[in-house]
Motif scaffolding. Structure first.
Motif, PDB file in Angstrom:
ATOM      1  N   ASP A  75       1.332   7.434   4.257  1.00 34.59           N
ATOM      2  CA  ASP A  75      -0.045   7.687   4.643  1.00 34.59           C
ATOM      3  C   ASP A  75      -0.330   7.204   6.056  1.00 34.59           C
ATOM      4  OD1 ASP A  75      -0.712   8.770   2.131  1.00 34.59           O
ATOM      5  OD2 ASP A  75      -1.025   6.764   1.305  1.00 34.59           O
ATOM      6  N   TYR A  76       0.437   6.254   6.554  1.00 32.63           N
ATOM      7  CA  TYR A  76       0.239   5.714   7.893  1.00 32.63           C
ATOM      8  C   TYR A  76       1.528   5.054   8.344  1.00 32.63           C
ATOM      9  CZ  TYR A  76      -0.502   1.464   5.153  1.00 32.63           C
ATOM     10  OH  TYR A  76      -0.357   0.426   4.260  1.00 32.63           O
ATOM     11  N   MET A 119      -7.941   0.251   4.018  1.00 34.26           N
ATOM     12  CA  MET A 119      -7.321   1.514   4.373  1.00 34.26           C
ATOM     13  C   MET A 119      -6.648   1.381   5.720  1.00 34.26           C
ATOM     14  SD  MET A 119      -9.206   5.139   4.796  1.00 34.26           S
ATOM     15  CE  MET A 119      -9.822   4.928   3.143  1.00 34.26           C
ATOM     16  N   GLU A 165     -12.967  12.806   9.941  1.00 36.87           N
ATOM     17  CA  GLU A 165     -12.072  12.014   9.090  1.00 36.87           C
ATOM     18  C   GLU A 165     -12.347  10.524   9.192  1.00 36.87           C
ATOM     19  OE1 GLU A 165      -8.338  11.723  12.248  1.00 36.87           O
ATOM     20  OE2 GLU A 165      -8.056  12.524  10.245  1.00 36.87           O
ATOM     21  N   TRP A 191     -10.158  12.306  -0.980  1.00 34.64           N
ATOM     22  CA  TRP A 191     -10.706  11.294  -1.881  1.00 34.64           C
ATOM     23  C   TRP A 191     -12.192  11.064  -1.676  1.00 34.64           C
ATOM     24  CZ3 TRP A 191     -12.875   7.451   0.992  1.00 34.64           C
ATOM     25  CH2 TRP A 191     -12.407   7.290   2.299  1.00 34.64           C
ATOM     26  N   SER A 213      -4.525   2.774   9.139  1.00 33.39           N
ATOM     27  CA  SER A 213      -4.665   3.875  10.069  1.00 33.39           C
ATOM     28  C   SER A 213      -3.484   3.901  11.010  1.00 33.39           C
ATOM     29  CB  SER A 213      -5.965   3.729  10.872  1.00 33.39           C
ATOM     30  OG  SER A 213      -6.012   4.699  11.889  1.00 33.39           O
ATOM     31  N   ASN A 269      -0.233  17.992  -1.266  1.00 40.34           N
ATOM     32  CA  ASN A 269      -0.496  16.651  -1.797  1.00 40.34           C
ATOM     33  C   ASN A 269       0.422  16.271  -2.951  1.00 40.34           C
ATOM     34  OD1 ASN A 269      -2.509  16.355   0.049  1.00 40.34           O
ATOM     35  ND2 ASN A 269      -4.201  16.471  -1.394  1.00 40.34           N
ATOM     36  N   HIS A 326      -1.133  10.960 -11.142  1.00 38.39           N
ATOM     37  CA  HIS A 326      -1.271  10.067  -9.991  1.00 38.39           C
ATOM     38  C   HIS A 326      -0.534   8.770 -10.312  1.00 38.39           C
ATOM     39  CE1 HIS A 326      -4.193  12.899  -8.468  1.00 38.39           C
ATOM     40  NE2 HIS A 326      -4.946  12.739  -9.543  1.00 38.39           N
ATOM     41  N   GLN A 381       3.805   1.589   6.994  1.00 34.74           N
ATOM     42  CA  GLN A 381       3.431   1.388   5.596  1.00 34.74           C
ATOM     43  C   GLN A 381       4.545   0.706   4.807  1.00 34.74           C
ATOM     44  OE1 GLN A 381       2.088   4.972   3.706  1.00 34.74           O
ATOM     45  NE2 GLN A 381       1.897   4.050   1.681  1.00 34.74           N
ATOM     46  N   ARG A 439       1.600   5.135  -8.671  1.00 35.35           N
ATOM     47  CA  ARG A 439       1.778   4.200  -7.555  1.00 35.35           C
ATOM     48  C   ARG A 439       3.072   3.442  -7.751  1.00 35.35           C
ATOM     49  NH1 ARG A 439      -3.073   1.176  -4.776  1.00 35.35           N
ATOM     50  NH2 ARG A 439      -3.166   3.317  -4.001  1.00 35.35           N
ATOM     51  N   LEU A 487       3.508   3.095  -2.552  1.00 37.12           N
ATOM     52  CA  LEU A 487       3.583   4.521  -2.244  1.00 37.12           C
ATOM     53  C   LEU A 487       2.900   5.291  -3.364  1.00 37.12           C
ATOM     54  CD1 LEU A 487       7.241   5.073  -0.961  1.00 37.12           C
ATOM     55  CD2 LEU A 487       5.150   5.264   0.377  1.00 37.12           C
ATOM     56  N   ASP A 488       2.049   6.241  -2.992  1.00 37.23           N
ATOM     57  CA  ASP A 488       1.382   7.084  -3.977  1.00 37.23           C
ATOM     58  C   ASP A 488       2.226   8.325  -4.236  1.00 37.23           C
ATOM     59  OD1 ASP A 488      -0.812   5.412  -4.306  1.00 37.23           O
ATOM     60  OD2 ASP A 488      -1.849   6.284  -2.581  1.00 37.23           O
TER      61      ASP A 488
END
Length: 740
Positions: free
Chosen positions: A352-353, A1, A191, A228, A3, A337, A456, A356, A458, A369-370
């Motif tokens: 998300d960060y 993950m 978080e 999640w 950040s 979302n 969902h 990316q 990707r 990418l989601d």
């Protein structure tokens, strides 16, 4: 993950100094000898930290990393790395190893080959807890050498496979905190914590509808933050639950309805407005209570709404809310979302960060990418979703087979060539100095197959650079080191879903389980009515909170507009989707409108469970719950989703399912039977459609499902047209004859 926060080096120069450097100034280390600080042993596997698969390190891609964070109210006192990996059997034992770095500091070196060649290895290495801060990066570098006189960095014999079940073990202790809402939502939600959120809720007694609504707003708020991680809200009446060290708690109390520990009106006087207050747990110096106070139930809803809308702006121990906020109305399908479906969306909105969309190395990892979409997007007969891709990359010195591969949900879409320096012409050559040898903003328009999209998704971009690094001749060894190849997808790339209608066949519990649909059509659930028992048990209230928190986790927004009722008959006058929590009170079972609903689940349970017919008493003793979807009996464009459970064990089973993403994936059709042994989904009952299509598109869509009828109508249309043409020709012929 990943950040977005940079690495921070913090050294332990005494406990107070560490607290000042790594934590907010208000967090003080616990030093009391009478109350030792509680400790936790936590384990984080690489899979939990973002590795979906094992990582294969190569000679030309020799490093990988895993990132993790620490809660702000805990101090790490020990850390250990347990690494599992499988080396290539060709590696030389004395010259191959793995270097381990924690926040860019070398922690140690692990051998890449010992014992039997190619055998799976398990190695442990202590990590220095003094280096651990809010955000941490563990980097693993592979240094390999195989038995070859002329080593080639791109050789297929040079590899080491890191297992995703490798883990980091941490020993942490609690830090005492001051009561200041400036750090909210901490400590109730942090978080940086990867664990599932568990937040108990305390009522004075069996809660009223408005008390349940206030709790539902809070639960959905924390559920939207947890995302999640998922969340659970154990409910208690009157008495504080047994103490768990460091466990925070939510308390809802009005002036006349208070739990036992708040009935000391000298210490906790009556309030004159909605109030949010942070206090210490009466029996745990490391626990915190968040009091939601009010003169009446309406004040509790106002306080909960204010906390959900702007709690992070509060400060101090106690906040009185003079002007309750008024939430702005939401528009359909505007969930934070979800990818917007009314305009082209820039990739910058989907990140998300930071960084990316950038990769480096000759064999870079894919860029992903989601894309979370509403489940009712109507993609039938669509040619695809327009995808405009801009990208930059270090151009190869000459034309080769370097390419950019694009896929969606592991399904290949297109392969775009990456031209070399020799292919540059005209204006592109003018930008060489600015981009230092990278190809500037290549742009391609693609069509993503619409039928391959789900709730969902990707989207993946994989840069594949061709290479010729090393070669050898007799008595001559030549090795070429790879250049520092860079590549990026531009943030101005777009995906456009604005051309799609919203139309879906229901009941479809898969849409509810994965997206909270149809309730999530409006992110604040303002068109949702929840039917609850009139005298709910703590477990039933907990089921309500868990269900709404799960929907909020999907949409990323609290249920500020949700409505609750315990009267089935009142639902007839409300234009809303119904979320039904059972079993229903006996007074409601006598209604004619409800009798059909009561019989449908019972017949479905029997048909879905053959053994139930022969062993009904055994089925009653075994935990059994169900999720049922059907059309609302009051409005044809509305739906009912019933969460059916009777006993405490049934509700516990239902709540476990609602909080487990793996079990939610097994829910489908119009009926999902939930047992300890698993989930059985069935598609029974009548299908109905919700949404809007132009009449000609709706006619064509439904007729396409009946080819024989469509062929008959086409033949009839041809005959009718031929007959009309014959009449017209006969009329023309008669006029011509009469004219002569």
């Amino acid at each position: 993950m990943k950040s977005p926060y940079p690495i921070k080096h913090r050294w332990l120069a005494g406990l107070a100094l560490l607290a000042a450097q790594t934590l907010p100034a208000a967090l003080l280390a616990a030093t009391s000898e009478n109350t030792p600080a509680p400790r936790w042993e936590t384990r984080h596997s690489f899979e939990q930290l973002g590795w979906n698969t094992d990582s294969l390190l190569l000679g030309i891609r020799s490093s990988d990393q895993v990132e993790f964070r620490l809660r702000g109210d805990r101090l790490a006192t020990a850390a250990q790395l347990h690494l599992e990996y499988t080396p290539s059997p060709s590696l030389l034992a004395g010259q191959s190893h793995v270097r381990v770095y924690l926040n860019d500091a070398l922690m140690g070196v692990l051998p890449a080959q010992t014992g039997q060649p190619g055998q799976r290895m398990r190695q442990s290495l202590p990590l220095d807890p003094q280096l651990l801060g809010d955000f941490n990066r563990l980097r693993l570098e592979f240094v390999g050498r195989y038995d070859d006189a002329c080593p080639d960095p791109a050789s297929s014999a040079l590899w080491l496979n890191l297992a995703r079940n490798s883990r980091i073990e941490l020993t942490q202790q609690a830090l005492a905190q001051v009561n200041d809402l400036a750090y909210f939502p901490a400590p109730f939600f942090d978080e940086r914590d990867y664990a599932r959120l568990e937040l108990p809720v305390l009522f004075a007694a069996t809660p009223t509808l408005e008390e349940q609504r206030a709790a539902a707003i809070l639960a959905s708020y924390f559920g939207s933050l947890a995302g999640w991680r998922r969340s659970s809200f154990p409910v208690h009446y009157q008495q504080l639950p047994p103490v768990r060290a460091g466990q925070p708690l939510l308390v809802l109390a009005s002036n006349e309805r208070r739990p036992a520990f708040l009935q000391d009106y000298q210490r906790y006087p009556r309030v004159e407005s909605p109030v949010v207050q942070l206090i210490d747990h009466p029996s745990d110096p490391y626990g915190k209570l968040l009091l939601i106070l009010g003169r009446d139930d309406a004040d509790l809803v106002s306080a909960a709404t204010a906390l959900a809308m702007g709690g992070e702006l509060f400060n101090g121990q106690r906040v009185a809310i003079e002007r309750p906020p008024q939430p702005q109305p939401r528009r359909p399908y505007d969930a934070p979302n979800w990818v917007p479906t009314d305009r082209p969306v820039r990739f910058a909105e989907l990140l998300d960060y930071a960084q990316q969309l950038q990769v480096s190395g000759l064999k870079p990892k894919p860029i992903s990418l989601d894309l979370n979409l509403p489940p009712d997007l109507f993609a039938w007969s669509s040619q695809g979703v327009p995808l405009t891709t801009r990208y930059r990359y270090t151009a190869p010195g000459s034309a080769d087979d370097s390419r950019l591969n694009v896929s969606i949900n592991e399904q290949f879409i297109a392969s775009l060539p990456l031209a070399g320096e020799s292919a540059r012409q005209g204006p592109s050559e003018l930008s060489m100095a600015l981009w230092m040898g990278t190809r500037d903003r290549e742009r391609d328009k693609l069509l993503v197959p619409a039928l391959k999209l789900g709730e969902h998704n990707r989207l993946r971009f994989e840069f594949d650079f061709a290479s010729l690094l090393g070669s050898s001749q007799r008595d001559r060894c030549q090795t070429v080191l790879p250049v520092n190849v860079q590549a990026a997808i531009d943030e101005d790339s777009t995906i456009d879903l604005s051309g799609f209608q919203h139309y879906i066949a229901l009941p479809e519990l898969r849409a509810f389980a994965r997206s909270g649909f149809p309730f999530s059509r409006l992110a604040d659930l303002s068109q949702t009515l929840v039917l609850v028992p009139s005298q709910p048990s703590p477990t039933q209230v907990g089921t309500l909170l868990d269900a709404l928190a799960g929907i909020a986790a999907q949409v990323g927004y609290p249920a500020l507009g949700v409505r609750l009722s315990d009267d089935w008959r009142s639902a007839a006058g409300v234009d809303a989707d119904l979320l039904l929590l059972g079993p229903l009170p006996a007074a409601q079972r006598s209604g004619q409108d409800l009798s059909a609903l009561q019989q449908l689940p019972r017949s479905w349970l029997t048909s879905a469970a053959p053994q139930a017919e022969a062993a009904s008493d055994e089925m009653s003793a075994t935990p059994l719950a169900a999720i049922v979807g059907l059309q609302s009996p009051f409005h044809p464009q509305r739906s009912v989703v019933a969460l059916l459970a009777s006993s405490e064990a049934d509700h516990a089973l239902l709540r476990t399912t609602l909080g487990d993403p793996g079990k939610l994936d097994a829910i489908d059709g119009s009926l999902a039977l939930i047992r300890d042994s698993g989930i059985a989904s069935q598609r029974v009952g009548e299908t109905y459609y919700v949404g809007h299509l132009p009449w000609w598109q709706r006619l064509w869509f439904h007729m396409s499902e009946r080819p024989l009828l469509l062929a008959s109508m086409a033949a009839l249309s041809v005959l009718l047209l031929a007959w009309v043409c014959w009449l017209l020709l006969r009329l023309v012929s008669r006029r011509r004859l009469n004219a002569h």
